[in-house]
Structure formats: C-alpha cells, structure tokens
Write an enzyme that holds these catalytic residues in place. Structure first.
Site, PDB file in Angstrom:
ATOM      1  N   CYS A  69      -4.534   0.301  -0.483  1.00 52.95           N
ATOM      2  CA  CYS A  69      -6.340   0.106   0.238  1.00 52.95           C
ATOM      3  C   CYS A  69      -6.827   0.987  -0.728  1.00 52.95           C
ATOM      4  O   CYS A  69      -6.217   2.566  -1.348  1.00 52.95           O
ATOM      5  CB  CYS A  69      -6.857  -0.096   0.984  1.00 52.95           C
ATOM      6  SG  CYS A  69      -6.402   1.836   2.448  1.00 52.95           S
ATOM      7  N   GLY A  74      -6.170  -2.879  -3.655  1.00 47.60           N
ATOM      8  CA  GLY A  74      -6.438  -3.377  -2.572  1.00 47.60           C
ATOM      9  C   GLY A  74      -6.886  -4.617  -3.415  1.00 47.60           C
ATOM     10  O   GLY A  74      -7.909  -4.856  -3.211  1.00 47.60           O
ATOM     11  N   ASN A 113      -7.920   5.448   3.898  1.00 50.11           N
ATOM     12  CA  ASN A 113      -6.429   5.493   2.481  1.00 50.11           C
ATOM     13  C   ASN A 113      -6.090   5.832   3.425  1.00 50.11           C
ATOM     14  O   ASN A 113      -5.518   7.216   3.366  1.00 50.11           O
ATOM     15  CB  ASN A 113      -7.192   5.401   2.070  1.00 50.11           C
ATOM     16  CG  ASN A 113      -6.246   5.391   0.707  1.00 50.11           C
ATOM     17  OD1 ASN A 113      -4.766   4.629   0.949  1.00 50.11           O
ATOM     18  ND2 ASN A 113      -5.906   5.610  -0.458  1.00 50.11           N
ATOM     19  N   GLY A 114      -4.428   5.309   4.082  1.00 47.28           N
ATOM     20  CA  GLY A 114      -2.854   5.827   4.049  1.00 47.28           C
ATOM     21  C   GLY A 114      -2.818   5.072   5.486  1.00 47.28           C
ATOM     22  O   GLY A 114      -2.734   4.031   5.334  1.00 47.28           O
ATOM     23  N   TYR A 122       2.549   4.102 -10.829  1.00 51.28           N
ATOM     24  CA  TYR A 122       2.291   2.961 -10.365  1.00 51.28           C
ATOM     25  C   TYR A 122       1.116   2.651  -9.972  1.00 51.28           C
ATOM     26  O   TYR A 122       0.428   2.223 -10.766  1.00 51.28           O
ATOM     27  CB  TYR A 122       2.736   2.106  -9.978  1.00 51.28           C
ATOM     28  CG  TYR A 122       3.050   0.541  -9.678  1.00 51.28           C
ATOM     29  CD1 TYR A 122       3.047  -0.213 -10.640  1.00 51.28           C
ATOM     30  CD2 TYR A 122       2.591   0.131  -8.094  1.00 51.28           C
ATOM     31  CE1 TYR A 122       3.009  -1.377 -10.113  1.00 51.28           C
ATOM     32  CE2 TYR A 122       2.262  -1.311  -7.963  1.00 51.28           C
ATOM     33  CZ  TYR A 122       2.233  -1.872  -8.966  1.00 51.28           C
ATOM     34  OH  TYR A 122       1.946  -3.276  -8.821  1.00 51.28           O
ATOM     35  N   ASP A 165      10.339  -0.881 -17.031  1.00 52.26           N
ATOM     36  CA  ASP A 165       9.632  -1.431 -16.085  1.00 52.26           C
ATOM     37  C   ASP A 165       9.606  -0.482 -15.331  1.00 52.26           C
ATOM     38  O   ASP A 165       9.663   0.923 -15.512  1.00 52.26           O
ATOM     39  CB  ASP A 165       9.938  -2.579 -15.419  1.00 52.26           C
ATOM     40  CG  ASP A 165       9.366  -3.706 -14.177  1.00 52.26           C
ATOM     41  OD1 ASP A 165       7.846  -2.733 -14.589  1.00 52.26           O
ATOM     42  OD2 ASP A 165       9.818  -4.436 -13.758  1.00 52.26           O
ATOM     43  N   ASP A 166       8.416  -0.168 -13.955  1.00 50.32           N
ATOM     44  CA  ASP A 166       7.680   0.950 -13.172  1.00 50.32           C
ATOM     45  C   ASP A 166       9.198   1.449 -12.183  1.00 50.32           C
ATOM     46  O   ASP A 166       8.871   2.225 -12.481  1.00 50.32           O
ATOM     47  CB  ASP A 166       6.938   0.779 -12.935  1.00 50.32           C
ATOM     48  CG  ASP A 166       6.670   0.025 -11.957  1.00 50.32           C
ATOM     49  OD1 ASP A 166       6.644  -0.693 -10.572  1.00 50.32           O
ATOM     50  OD2 ASP A 166       5.701  -1.560 -13.128  1.00 50.32           O
TER      51      ASP A 166
END
Length: 488
Positions: free
Chosen positions: A19, A45, A124-125, A265, A368-369
C-alpha cells in the site's frame, strides 16, 4: 460485483508492496490533492483505494472504492462529497486480511470516533503481532469490522486513557510490532509516524501554506509540493495551523533498518530515498552487476519496466550495447479484466512482446529486478529463444529472494520461492538459460551507497527477504509454525 484491476492474472511473479499513504492539510479541496497523490502512488497498491476528509460544516466524510484511483476518484460527483482542507488517503494491495478477496470494510483509511473527536488512519506496513493483539482486544470487548491488521491501531487508541488523539496514537503504536508508516488525521491535525526501525518510507512536503505527507516524493511532485525531508525512523510529526510541524520521539531509539527492496523495485524510479535518486541507485546496481557477473554477449535488454535502469547501468559498465529487446504492451487494460482460459494460457505474451528484428541471431543478456517463483522468467526466456536468440543470459538486480517478507510486502510462502530450495546453478538449470547470476548482497549495499558493503554485525537495511535476518521477530507467523533461519 466489484471490478478488479487487470494486472494480477499476468503479473503474479513479482513481490508487491501492499500500500501507499498520502495526506494534506491547509489546502482548499484537500481530497483532490489526495486523489492526485494516490494516483502517483498507484504502483504501491492497485486493489482498492480510499479517502477521508473533514470540513467543519459537514464533519468527516469518506469514500472507499475497488480498482484504480483514475477510475474512481476523478469523478466530480464523488469528489464533491469530500469537502474540506484536510484529508488522507490509502491505496491497497492486500497482505494481511483476505488476499484477493477483500471486502469493502478492509479498505482504508479506517475511522474511529473518540470522546475528544474523530480520527482516521492509513497504514503502510504489517503488524507482526496483530493476531495476539486482536485476540486480546476481542477478549476485552472490542468488535472488529475488518480482517485488516491495521484496525488494531484504532482499537488500541480507543482503549488508551490519554486525553488527546496524538497521545492515544503514541500509546497504541508502542504496543505494535513490525513495520508501520502511518498517516492520520483529526479535525485539525495531520499526523505522520514511522516505526522505530523505519522499515517503510514516509516523507514530508510543503505546498503553499499547507503540508503533505506521502509514502514517496513522486507524489509530492504531482501536486507541486516541495520535498522538505523524510520523517525519521521512530518519529511522529503533528501538523496543525496553530503550531505548524511539531516533532516527537515516542519510541526507544533503534538502528535504522529501511527496506532495501524499496531501492530495487517498490519505489518509483523518479522518487528520492535517503537523499538518493532511486533511478540512479538502480542504474548503479546494474554497474555493480556487470562488475560481479560479466559475460560475453551482443546486447543488453531490460525486462520492462523495472529492469530498465539496471540494464542501462550494466550496458554502460560492460560496453555491450543496450537495446529494447522486449516491448511492454501499455494498453492491455480492461479487455482482459476477466480473461478466458485460452487468453490466460498466452501468459506474459499479452503483456510483453519480443522485438524480433533486434534479438534474432544475438547473444542476449536479460536484466530483471528479481526472480520469485521463476514462472515468468521461464516464459520470457522461451519468447527470446523463439525470436531467434543464440544465447540467453539472465542478470538479476537483487540477491536471490529466499525468505518471505512479513513487513508489508506480499510474498509467497517460503517453499514457493525458487531460491529457498535451489542454488544459483540449480535455478539456472530450472530456467534453462545459458547463465544466471544475481547481484551479491554486498554488491547491492555498495549500489545503495554503503561503500563497505553489508555490515553483518549490524545490517544497515532490512534485507530479510535475501538473508533471513528479520529485524523484528514475526511473532504471529512463528506461532503458526514458521521457522527462523537460526532454527533450521
């Protein structure tokens, strides 16, 4: 029947931040600013979003919707119901709660009415002792309305004996374990708090005579706010017209353990983390990767879009030409909200297409990540070979993801993570590529600015998904049988 964003069926092999939070005060039509901020944080999100605002004439008003911000919070008919000069918002991708089957009651911000007035919070978390707290609160008479761990904060605030909402929030958050960046509001105050380790980001911005709090700086840019500073780990800021920005330290000081995967990312490349450009950090990851894992090839191609900065850095350092060998379809959109089984079987081809004229006959490095389950990597490799590539070499801009995250990131169970039960060479054979190399953990630390690499006695970041070193014991998961690295 609710409409879900279209990305999930075709992008299930990435870690997802769950989020983003945003809030403003001291601006006219605050909800419009919040909607713009949430739009900039949509990458954090895509499942649902919500906004709460307050004006003296109408009190608190809220709107919570499934789907994208652009599809819900751009309608004048809805935004007109959210008046006021203060507001907060939240975009969600579920981790705790019912994954993929979210009810509207799980969508934040959450609101509580207290004796001294109402308050709304957006979190957030992830709270790692939420099950224990929830059981205790229910036993003492609390009635939960959602399956979200974040609701525990509201109930803990309700049970506090403090006389104002900021103090009640301090009381509540001292009981919480795990990771949290919280944006909250009362009738007159905007509040931001980070957990003592600072695992998840939160920044402060200035817009005219008003203020903004955001998960990332890119959301400040979209509303024309000036980035002021990051909220420090363990800090609470209380913003009001009367006192401006007040700073408090409600927790015992701890060494910072910011999530290193934000650099890899989660955050947008145009954001600033720790005073560093996310884009520049990712480009430097590619430079370190080229130094650690060179290979003879003809072209360096990113897996779009998250692999692009690292691929540019790899190309620059190695001297191998950079090329857009894979093109992303930006307009997959609503056509595939409910794809048929035949369409599902087309997999990543719906989202990515190989630039055959560039790839044919070449030795290709794909950057790629991350590699999570490995399913998407295998499909991409097959597409590259089908386009006539002579060789395929994977270079991954993060260490092997071998452990799940319990701090607000949606990750598979550990046994579904390829790196949890395979060595690098075994993963290379599984993906059936000519070579596979991940950046080392020390190399990643160097790329984010730690010249000496990782200090194993006191890591500078939370890197649990790579190392299994959890800075906060995931109590709820341990009680469900999860085994820490030391117990294996």
């Amino acid at each position: 029947m609710r409409e879900m964003p279209p990305s999930h069926p075709f992008d299930d092999d990435k870690l997802r931040e769950e989020c983003g939070v945003f809030g403003v005060t001291g601006v006219a039509e605050a909800a419009n600013f919040v909607a713009l901020g949430l739009h900039a944080l949509q990458h954090r999100g895509q499942e649902a979003g919500g906004i709460v605002s307050y004006c003296p004439e109408e009190g608190f008003n809220s709107a919570r919707r499934f789907g994208y911000v652009r599809d819900n919070f751009t309608k004048a008919s809805l935004m007109g119901t959210l008046p006021g000069s203060i507001g907060i918002g939240h975009v969600r991708y579920s981790t705790a709660g019912s994954k993929g089957n979210t009810a509207i009651r799980d969508v934040q911000p959450f609101f509580g009415e207290f004796s001294m007035g109402g308050a709304a919070i957006a979190h957030n978390g992830n709270i790692t002792n939420a099950a224990a707290l929830r059981a205790e609160l229910i036993d003492r008479g609390s009635i939960f309305q959602s399956s979200s761990d974040s609701e525990c904060i509201i109930h803990l605030m309700a049970r506090s004996l403090q006389r104002n909402i900021p103090e009640r929030m301090k009381d509540a958050l001292r009981r919480v374990e795990g990771a949290f960046s919280v944006v909250a509001m009362t009738r007159t105050k905007l509040i931001g708090v980070r957990d003592p380790l600072g695992v998840r980001p939160l920044v402060l911005g200035k817009i005219g005579d008003g203020w903004a709090l955001s998960s990332e700086t890119c959301a400040l840019d979209i509303i024309g706010a000036e980035f002021v500073r990051e909220i420090a780990p363990g800090e609470m800021v209380v913003i009001s017209a009367e006192h401006g920005v007040e700073s408090f330290r409600p927790f015992e000081p701890s060494p910072s353990r910011f999530c290193i995967f934000e650099h890899v990312y989660f955050s947008r490349p145009d954001s600033i983390l720790g005073g560093r450009s996310v884009y520049e950090t990712r480009r430097q990851i590619g430079v370190e990767l080229a130094r650690e894992a060179p290979v003879e090839a003809d072209i360096v191609c990113p897996v779009p879009d998250s692999g692009t900065p690292a691929a540019i850095g790899f190309s620059h350092e190695s001297g191998i030409p950079y090329g857009m060998g894979i093109i992303r379809n930006q307009y997959m959109g609503r056509t595939f909200i409910e794809p048929t089984e035949q369409i599902r079987n087309m997999g990543v081809r719906l989202k990515l297409n190989v630039n055959r004229a560039l790839i044919a006959g070449k030795r290709v490095i794909l950057v790629d990540d991350s590699v999570v389950r490995g399913t998407t990597s295998r499909k991409i490799k097959e597409m590259i070979l089908d386009a006539g590539a002579k060789e395929v070499h994977f270079r991954i801009a993060s260490p092997p993801t071998a452990w799940p995250c319990f701090y607000g990131v949606d990750t598979p169970e550990r046994e579904k993570l390829l790196a949890s039960h395979m060595t690098e060479s075994e993963m290379r054979d599984y993906l059936a590529v000519d070579s596979l190399r991940f950046i080392s953990l020390d190399g990643l630390y160097r790329a984010v600015g730690e010249a000496g690499g990782r200090d194993s006695t006191c890591p500078q970041y939370c890197d649990a998904c790579f190392s299994g070193d959890y800075p906060v014991a995931p109590r709820d998961m341990i009680e469900k049988g999860f085994r820490l690295k030391a117990a294996e």
